[in-house]
Design an enzyme around this catalytic site. Structure first.
Site, PDB file in Angstrom:
ATOM      1  N   GLU A 207      -4.356   5.371   1.192  1.00 41.16           N
ATOM      2  CA  GLU A 207      -5.653   4.652   2.326  1.00 41.16           C
ATOM      3  C   GLU A 207      -6.242   5.909   1.270  1.00 41.16           C
ATOM      4  OE1 GLU A 207      -4.319   5.726   5.962  1.00 41.16           O
ATOM      5  OE2 GLU A 207      -4.018   3.276   6.090  1.00 41.16           O
ATOM      6  N   GLU A 209      -9.421   8.099   1.085  1.00 41.23           N
ATOM      7  CA  GLU A 209     -10.566   8.546   2.236  1.00 41.23           C
ATOM      8  C   GLU A 209     -11.097   9.900   1.272  1.00 41.23           C
ATOM      9  OE1 GLU A 209      -7.803   9.350   5.465  1.00 41.23           O
ATOM     10  OE2 GLU A 209      -7.019   6.866   5.233  1.00 41.23           O
ATOM     11  N   GLN A 248       5.605   1.127   9.508  1.00 41.82           N
ATOM     12  CA  GLN A 248       3.875   1.058  10.526  1.00 41.82           C
ATOM     13  C   GLN A 248       3.422   0.636  11.044  1.00 41.82           C
ATOM     14  OE1 GLN A 248       0.582   1.956   8.161  1.00 41.82           O
ATOM     15  NE2 GLN A 248      -0.509   2.195  10.489  1.00 41.82           N
ATOM     16  N   LYS A 261       3.996   7.044   8.104  1.00 41.86           N
ATOM     17  CA  LYS A 261       2.627   8.144   7.576  1.00 41.86           C
ATOM     18  C   LYS A 261       3.372   9.131   7.207  1.00 41.86           C
ATOM     19  CE  LYS A 261      -1.024   5.134   8.670  1.00 41.86           C
ATOM     20  NZ  LYS A 261      -1.912   4.831   7.812  1.00 41.86           N
ATOM     21  N   GLU A 376      -5.600  -4.499   2.723  1.00 46.66           N
ATOM     22  CA  GLU A 376      -6.982  -5.245   2.799  1.00 46.66           C
ATOM     23  C   GLU A 376      -6.954  -6.160   1.682  1.00 46.66           C
ATOM     24  OE1 GLU A 376     -10.054  -2.843   4.727  1.00 46.66           O
ATOM     25  OE2 GLU A 376      -8.849  -1.560   3.949  1.00 46.66           O
TER      26      GLU A 376
HETATM   27 MN    MN Z   1      -5.625   7.304   7.050  1.00 49.59          MN
END
Ligand code: MN
Length: 430
Positions: A207, A209, A248, A261, A376
């Site tokens: 991810e 970020e 998850q 995570k 995604e």
């Molecule tokens: Mn995240």
């Protein structure tokens, strides 16, 4: 003339040579922690070098700015606790000491004593992180994940536009750039009608970020108002919230992410301060419905930070093929901003402490190739990505190395960058 207090003026140059493409010109001056010999020291990046703050403090260059102890600690937490009234004059002094035409005391000293090469030291976590929160503040990402995880329901849950949704992460598994990431094992249940089983994750993801670092903190029962966010937020860094999608997907309802995570979160070594980011502060997207009053902001709180992640498989590395950029996006479009996130996280009187980390949530845009996660980009593995060496990827394989990068550039400002946050996947425990 350069205004004496404008540390981001693009005309400033350092007497230390800095290449034009460097992430760390004198306008940036990010803070980090490096290890030299057997001691951890605070440093400021300038070009390819690091100014050793511990040694510079020992020489008295900051005695009228702050106590030496703040700069001679092994982590940034004491400096974070000191607050903006220390950060601002410290940055001004650093800029003066390192600029051409500024305070010449450092340049006139035996300067090599205060400098080292970034390539010659190991970077360490810049701060001790007491608490770590990860938000979910990109509307594009939240919509995509909602569609993928709950295909028969409304993509955005009813609370999403009212409050910055988040989960509490695991601070003790935050690791610095370059730390190997072992593939986690856990319970997975795929396909949906299969029985649960335990084993290595088959859907390991990243991810992309950013995260902000809290400065002084607040007392129990005393929320931080959006208007006070600037006194609290020291700066931003890159965050990779590694995610095991199969673990998850099975565990996350009803209490949110847990073992999918908590196995690792990678951060970049340098914290870019809000002062350095000031030229890149922009208006965020419109918010509808209008936020409740404690979340209302009356100034621009978004930052135009360009972000990307690159992938290099083991085969690419062995064949000398360069890492491939998989996604490029921008932080500017995030629905919820850092001031709102901090105000919301403390609205109930919860405590924050110096060094607490608040990550943004995956940053995704609306254009193809601007999504900050593989789930995604490949639509849960349905559309594999073809790599330059002919391999394909749905999720990460053992030996893959992921590199997050971030930078800011615009006309009239000097480009600054965040460096990178890398991690290579190691096989699961046998
Ligand atoms: Mn995240």
């Amino acid at each position: 003339m350069i205004a004496p207090d404008d540390t981001t003026d693009p005309r400033l140059e350092s007497w230390i040579s800095v290449s034009p493409e460097s992430d760390f010109p004198i306008q940036n001056l990010p803070f980090g922690v490096f290890e030299r010999g057997d001691s951890q020291r605070l440093g400021v990046a300038i070009g390819e070098r690091i100014l050793d703050l511990s040694k510079a403090a020992q020489a008295g260059f900051f005695d009228d700015v702050c106590e030496r102890e703040l700069l001679q600690a092994p982590v940034l937490n004491p400096l974070l606790a000191a607050g903006r009234q220390t950060w601002a004059p410290l940055r001004e002094r650093l800029s003066q000491l390192l600029r051409i035409g500024g305070d010449s005391r450092l340049r006139d000293a035996n300067v090599e004593r205060f400098l080292c090469r970034q390539a010659a030291v190991e970077m360490r976590l810049p701060m001790e992180v007491g608490d770590y929160v990860d938000f979910y503040s990109s509307i594009e990402h939240a919509t995509n994940l909602g569609r993928l995880f709950r295909p028969n329901a409304e993509a955005l849950l009813p609370n999403w536009r009212w409050l910055p949704v988040a989960y509490h992460g695991r601070s003790s598994t935050i690791v610095i750039d370059g730390t190997p990431i072992r593939r986690p094992c856990g319970q997975r249940k795929m396909p949906a009608d299969a029985a649960p089983e335990f084993g290595p994750s088959r859907r390991l993801d990243i991810e992309l970020e950013t995260g902000f670092v809290e400065g002084p903190g607040n007392e129990l029962g005393m929320p931080i108002a959006v208007a006070d966010a600037r006194e609290h937020i020291f700066g931003l860094l890159l965050v990779n919230d590694w995610s095991a999608r199969d673990i998850q997907a099975w565990e996350y309802q009803p209490l949110g992410p847990f073992l999918g995570k908590s196995f690792a979160t990678t951060v970049s070594p340098w914290i870019v301060t809000l002062d350095a980011l000031e030229p890149f502060r922009v208006q965020g997207p419109p918010q509808e419905p209008p936020p409740l009053s404690y979340l209302r902001v009356d100034e621009p709180w978004a930052y135009a930070i360009s972000l990307a992640f690159d992938l290099q498989t083991q085969q690419m590395e062995e064949r000398g093929i360069a890492p491939q950029t998989i996604s490029q996006t921008s932080f500017a479009g995030m629905y919820w901003n850092v001031a709102q996130q901090l105000a919301h996280a403390t609205a109930n009187g919860a405590v924050t402490r110096p060094g607490d980390l608040f990550a943004s949530g995956t940053i995704s845009g609306s254009e193809p190739g601007s999504q900050g996660s593989l789930i995604e980009l490949t639509w849960n593995g349905e559309r594999p990505i073809t790599l330059t060496d002919g391999e394909s990827r749905r999720f990460l394989e053992d030996g893959d190395e992921v590199t997050l990068r971030g930078w800011c550039e615009k006309a009239g400002a000097r480009r600054i960058g965040f460096g990178c946050a890398r991690g290579r996947i190691e096989p699961a425990n046998a």
